[in-house]
Design a protein around this motif. Structure first.
Motif, PDB file in Angstrom:
ATOM      1  N   TRP A  43     -26.978 -36.720  -4.822  1.00  0.00           N
ATOM      2  CA  TRP A  43     -25.828 -36.842  -5.729  1.00  0.00           C
ATOM      3  C   TRP A  43     -24.625 -37.457  -4.999  1.00  0.00           C
ATOM      4  O   TRP A  43     -23.980 -38.374  -5.495  1.00  0.00           O
ATOM      5  CB  TRP A  43     -25.440 -35.464  -6.302  1.00  0.00           C
ATOM      6  CG  TRP A  43     -24.097 -35.518  -6.962  1.00  0.00           C
ATOM      7  CD1 TRP A  43     -23.806 -36.046  -8.190  1.00  0.00           C
ATOM      8  CD2 TRP A  43     -22.854 -35.115  -6.387  1.00  0.00           C
ATOM      9  NE1 TRP A  43     -22.450 -35.984  -8.420  1.00  0.00           N
ATOM     10  CE2 TRP A  43     -21.842 -35.417  -7.320  1.00  0.00           C
ATOM     11  CE3 TRP A  43     -22.484 -34.532  -5.163  1.00  0.00           C
ATOM     12  CZ2 TRP A  43     -20.488 -35.161  -7.084  1.00  0.00           C
ATOM     13  CZ3 TRP A  43     -21.147 -34.271  -4.932  1.00  0.00           C
ATOM     14  CH2 TRP A  43     -20.167 -34.577  -5.884  1.00  0.00           C
ATOM     15  N   CYS A  66     -15.481 -35.345 -14.087  1.00  0.00           N
ATOM     16  CA  CYS A  66     -15.917 -36.577 -14.757  1.00  0.00           C
ATOM     17  C   CYS A  66     -15.470 -37.818 -13.985  1.00  0.00           C
ATOM     18  O   CYS A  66     -14.275 -38.020 -13.744  1.00  0.00           O
ATOM     19  CB  CYS A  66     -15.293 -36.602 -16.155  1.00  0.00           C
ATOM     20  SG  CYS A  66     -15.642 -38.114 -17.036  1.00  0.00           S
ATOM     21  N   ARG A  75     -24.513 -24.099 -14.288  1.00  0.00           N
ATOM     22  CA  ARG A  75     -24.812 -24.215 -12.869  1.00  0.00           C
ATOM     23  C   ARG A  75     -25.854 -23.169 -12.501  1.00  0.00           C
ATOM     24  O   ARG A  75     -26.039 -22.175 -13.221  1.00  0.00           O
ATOM     25  CB  ARG A  75     -23.549 -23.993 -12.024  1.00  0.00           C
ATOM     26  CG  ARG A  75     -22.465 -25.042 -12.208  1.00  0.00           C
ATOM     27  CD  ARG A  75     -22.887 -26.412 -11.701  1.00  0.00           C
ATOM     28  NE  ARG A  75     -21.769 -27.340 -11.643  1.00  0.00           N
ATOM     29  CZ  ARG A  75     -21.416 -28.164 -12.630  1.00  0.00           C
ATOM     30  NH1 ARG A  75     -22.100 -28.167 -13.768  1.00  0.00           N
ATOM     31  NH2 ARG A  75     -20.389 -28.981 -12.488  1.00  0.00           N
ATOM     32  N   THR A  90     -21.507 -26.490 -20.070  1.00  0.00           N
ATOM     33  CA  THR A  90     -22.230 -26.956 -18.892  1.00  0.00           C
ATOM     34  C   THR A  90     -22.835 -25.725 -18.212  1.00  0.00           C
ATOM     35  O   THR A  90     -22.571 -24.596 -18.614  1.00  0.00           O
ATOM     36  CB  THR A  90     -21.305 -27.777 -17.971  1.00  0.00           C
ATOM     37  OG1 THR A  90     -22.090 -28.310 -16.896  1.00  0.00           O
ATOM     38  CG2 THR A  90     -20.170 -26.957 -17.375  1.00  0.00           C
TER      39      THR A  90
HETATM   40  C1  HEM Z   1     -13.323 -38.080 -23.578  1.00  0.00           C
HETATM   41  C2  HEM Z   1     -14.244 -38.558 -22.781  1.00  0.00           C
HETATM   42  C3  HEM Z   1     -14.980 -37.767 -21.749  1.00  0.00           C
HETATM   43  C4  HEM Z   1     -15.078 -36.419 -21.542  1.00  0.00           C
HETATM   44  C5  HEM Z   1     -14.407 -35.306 -22.349  1.00  0.00           C
HETATM   45  C6  HEM Z   1     -15.933 -36.203 -20.398  1.00  0.00           C
HETATM   46  C7  HEM Z   1     -16.233 -34.957 -19.864  1.00  0.00           C
HETATM   47  C8  HEM Z   1     -16.995 -34.755 -18.742  1.00  0.00           C
HETATM   48  C9  HEM Z   1     -17.215 -33.470 -18.116  1.00  0.00           C
HETATM   49  C10 HEM Z   1     -16.672 -32.128 -18.593  1.00  0.00           C
HETATM   50  C11 HEM Z   1     -17.990 -33.677 -17.026  1.00  0.00           C
HETATM   51  C12 HEM Z   1     -18.426 -32.620 -16.004  1.00  0.00           C
HETATM   52  C13 HEM Z   1     -19.699 -31.915 -16.409  1.00  0.00           C
HETATM   53  C14 HEM Z   1     -20.063 -30.803 -15.425  1.00  0.00           C
HETATM   54  O1  HEM Z   1     -19.307 -30.494 -14.504  1.00  0.00           O
HETATM   55  O2  HEM Z   1     -21.119 -30.222 -15.599  1.00  0.00           O
HETATM   56  C15 HEM Z   1     -18.294 -35.090 -16.971  1.00  0.00           C
HETATM   57  C16 HEM Z   1     -19.085 -35.697 -16.015  1.00  0.00           C
HETATM   58  C17 HEM Z   1     -19.375 -37.041 -16.009  1.00  0.00           C
HETATM   59  N1  HEM Z   1     -18.827 -38.018 -16.812  1.00  0.00           N
HETATM   60 FE1  HEM Z   1     -17.526 -37.732 -18.303  1.00  0.00          FE
HETATM   61  N2  HEM Z   1     -16.366 -37.421 -19.947  1.00  0.00           N
HETATM   62  C18 HEM Z   1     -15.796 -38.404 -20.720  1.00  0.00           C
HETATM   63  C19 HEM Z   1     -15.937 -39.766 -20.568  1.00  0.00           C
HETATM   64  C20 HEM Z   1     -16.688 -40.386 -19.604  1.00  0.00           C
HETATM   65  C21 HEM Z   1     -16.762 -41.813 -19.382  1.00  0.00           C
HETATM   66  C22 HEM Z   1     -15.958 -42.864 -20.154  1.00  0.00           C
HETATM   67  C23 HEM Z   1     -17.656 -42.005 -18.363  1.00  0.00           C
HETATM   68  C24 HEM Z   1     -18.122 -43.284 -17.714  1.00  0.00           C
HETATM   69  C25 HEM Z   1     -17.716 -44.476 -18.034  1.00  0.00           C
HETATM   70  C26 HEM Z   1     -18.136 -40.702 -17.955  1.00  0.00           C
HETATM   71  C27 HEM Z   1     -19.077 -40.466 -16.977  1.00  0.00           C
HETATM   72  C28 HEM Z   1     -19.387 -39.221 -16.466  1.00  0.00           C
HETATM   73  C29 HEM Z   1     -20.349 -39.025 -15.389  1.00  0.00           C
HETATM   74  C30 HEM Z   1     -21.207 -40.103 -14.736  1.00  0.00           C
HETATM   75  C31 HEM Z   1     -20.336 -37.659 -15.097  1.00  0.00           C
HETATM   76  C32 HEM Z   1     -21.133 -36.948 -14.014  1.00  0.00           C
HETATM   77  C33 HEM Z   1     -20.309 -36.914 -12.754  1.00  0.00           C
HETATM   78  C34 HEM Z   1     -20.977 -36.218 -11.586  1.00  0.00           C
HETATM   79  O3  HEM Z   1     -21.701 -35.256 -11.794  1.00  0.00           O
HETATM   80  O4  HEM Z   1     -20.720 -36.653 -10.458  1.00  0.00           O
HETATM   81  N3  HEM Z   1     -17.518 -39.747 -18.717  1.00  0.00           N
HETATM   82  N4  HEM Z   1     -17.652 -35.729 -18.009  1.00  0.00           N
END
Ligand code: HEM
Length: 464
Positions: free
Chosen positions: A110, A411, A344, A342
């Protein structure tokens, strides 16, 4: 309900750890049908009856629900190396998105992939994406304007999903997709429903050959086909670019010097596409819906947008000036947080809020419930953007509000999404006045892998 990490102390000097309270057998059995009826209501009642930490079984699968800021802090931030995504929620997600960043279990693989992708999401890169967002949004809104003479009822959820997908594809992968993007978005809605249902009632296993499991396999194959098409479009185009696709293609492991295999490349692209458009498009649907529901708030947003932009499209530098619009978005993401839960897995035993957490526990974090915690949010279900005025925000602990998560797995697309939501909301308020169609009942929730508006959001638009 208070929470600390040390319990009281025994005569030996060692802290006495409490055991996590458990739902009774009867409650766990009743949960099966209650969850199928209304998962969110079930969770809300469970928290009301059992407090901020308790053990329950969801469809027979054991998990510990935590719902206090100290618990979130412990799991996601302070002791994050002890918590990975080797749990059944993410196993279901991985059945579709495989090992891409969002579902990646954690650890070295990761970290390597996150480091690789992080530069594509720096603020400076997001500034470059603004023009994609404004161009594609203007294109859609022009089409809506031209349709209004025939029909002023718009299927916001479907149209915005296609728009958000096009924005991600152009910004991160430098490709413009034809009608395939709409088909992909529709396929993912179906996938989301099948996997969301599975989480509510995890039987039969996804590997069984039932009609819905077979359908899931077909949909995954079709989505894989979309990604192959994208990879082909990019690899046959030899112009030099510095986007996420190029970074993934040229990635080399620091130790072994090897790159991503074609399978890993495809997984990362698929996961990034889905993560990148799905949550944003749901958020936008809910934001437009809130504007329709709260006419006075809509007028304030329109006034601000007119003052700041005077009729032109927003630029990156305009975004911090759209303060009230930003508050409306924040409040929407509090109440309608799209990444609503989510999970863990505890690699080793731990202590959360003075409670003993056995090794191997599944820890369930539900942001929908957390963002409505009555101890921290007065009148929690009331839509009130004033909660996000700078003075109110300064009074609250930061981790009370975390629609984008927290800790190292925050995120990656947070800045991208924030810019996208603000631009689309501002351009929408500039162009249209919106209402909920007369006689249409309020929209409910469909808690799938992400939180959807049940039946989609359909609104009446009028040119301002
Ligand atoms: C309103 C829009 C968005 C919300 C509310 C959101 C919310 C989240 C949340 C809560 C997580 C963490 C999940 C966890 O910890 O289990 C997450 C992870 C992630 N999000 Fe977003 N997200 C949004 C938009 C986006 C966009 C636009 C992208 C990419 C262009 C994106 C890509 C990712 C990725 C790749 C992860 C995983 C990161 C990791 O584990 O290193 N998200 N998102």
């Amino acid at each position: 309900m208070s929470s600390t990490h040390a319990g009281s102390t025994a005569a030996s000097g060692k802290p006495i750890l409490k055991s996590v309270p458990r739902l009774s057998l009867r409650e766990n059995l009743a949960a099966v049908s209650a969850i199928r009826r209304d998962q969110l209501e079930f969770m809300q009642n469970a928290v009301r009856n059992h407090g901020d930490i308790f053990h329950m079984r969801l469809g027979g699968l054991p998990m510990i629900m935590v719902n206090h800021p100290d618990h979130f802090q412990r799991v996601l931030v302070d002791n994050h190396p002890n918590y990975d995504k080797d749990n059944f929620l993410y196993r279901a997600v991985r059945s579709v998105l495989r090992e891409g960043l969002i579902g990646n279990i954690g650890g070295e693989s990761w970290r390597h992939h996150r480091r690789l992708m992080q530069p594509s999401f720096h603020r400076s890169r997001v500034a470059d994406f603004v023009v994609n967002i404004t161009d594609l949004t203007a294109e859609l809104f022009r089409r809506w304007e031209s349709q209004l003479y025939v029909d002023d009822l718009v299927d916001v959820t479907t149209e915005i999903a296609d728009l958000a997908l096009r924005i991600v594809l152009r910004s991160l992968f430098g490709v413009d997709m034809d009608e395939r993007s709409r088909k992909f978005a529709e396929e993912f809605v179906e996938v989301n429903t099948i996997v969301g249902d599975f989480f509510r009632f995890p039987f039969p296993p996804l590997s069984w050959r039932t009609p819905s499991r077979n359908r899931l396999r077909t949909l995954i194959k079709e989505m894989d086909g979309f990604v192959s098409h994208l990879i082909q479009a990019r690899t046959s185009d030899d112009s030099e670019r510095n986007d996420l696709f190029t970074r993934l293609l040229n990635a080399r492991d620091a130790k072994t010097g090897t790159g991503l295999t074609p399978g890993q490349l495809a997984n990362e692209i698929l996961a990034m596409i889905v993560a990148g458009y799905e949550t944003s498009s749901n958020s936008i649907s809910w934001i437009f819906y809130q504007l329709a529901e709260h006419q006075e708030i809509q007028r304030r947003v329109q006034d601000e947008v007119d003052d700041v932009l005077g009729g032109r499209p927003p630029t990156f530098d305009d975004l911090p000036k759209l303060t009230y619009t930003g508050m409306v978005i924040d409040e929407t993401l509090r109440l309608f947080t799209p990444a609503w839960h989510t999970m863990r897995h505890a690699i080793e035993e731990d202590v959360i809020g003075g409670y003993h957490i056995p090794k191997g526990s599944n820890i369930y974090l539900n942001l929908f419930i957390y963002h409505r915690h009555p101890d921290f949010w007065p009148e929690p279900t009331r839509f009130n953007p004033e909660r996000f005025s700078p003075e109110e925000v300064a009074k609250r602990p930061r981790n009370l509000y975390q629609p984008y998560g927290s800790g190292p797995r925050l995120c990656i697309g947070k800045h991208f999404a924030q810019a996208e939501l603000l631009i689309m909301a501002a351009m929408f308020a500039q162009t249209f006045h919106v209402t909920r169609p007369q006689g249409q009942p309020p929209v409910g929730f469909a808690p799938l892998i992400t939180l959807h508006p049940k039946g989609g959001i359909h609104l009446r638009l009028r040119r301002r």
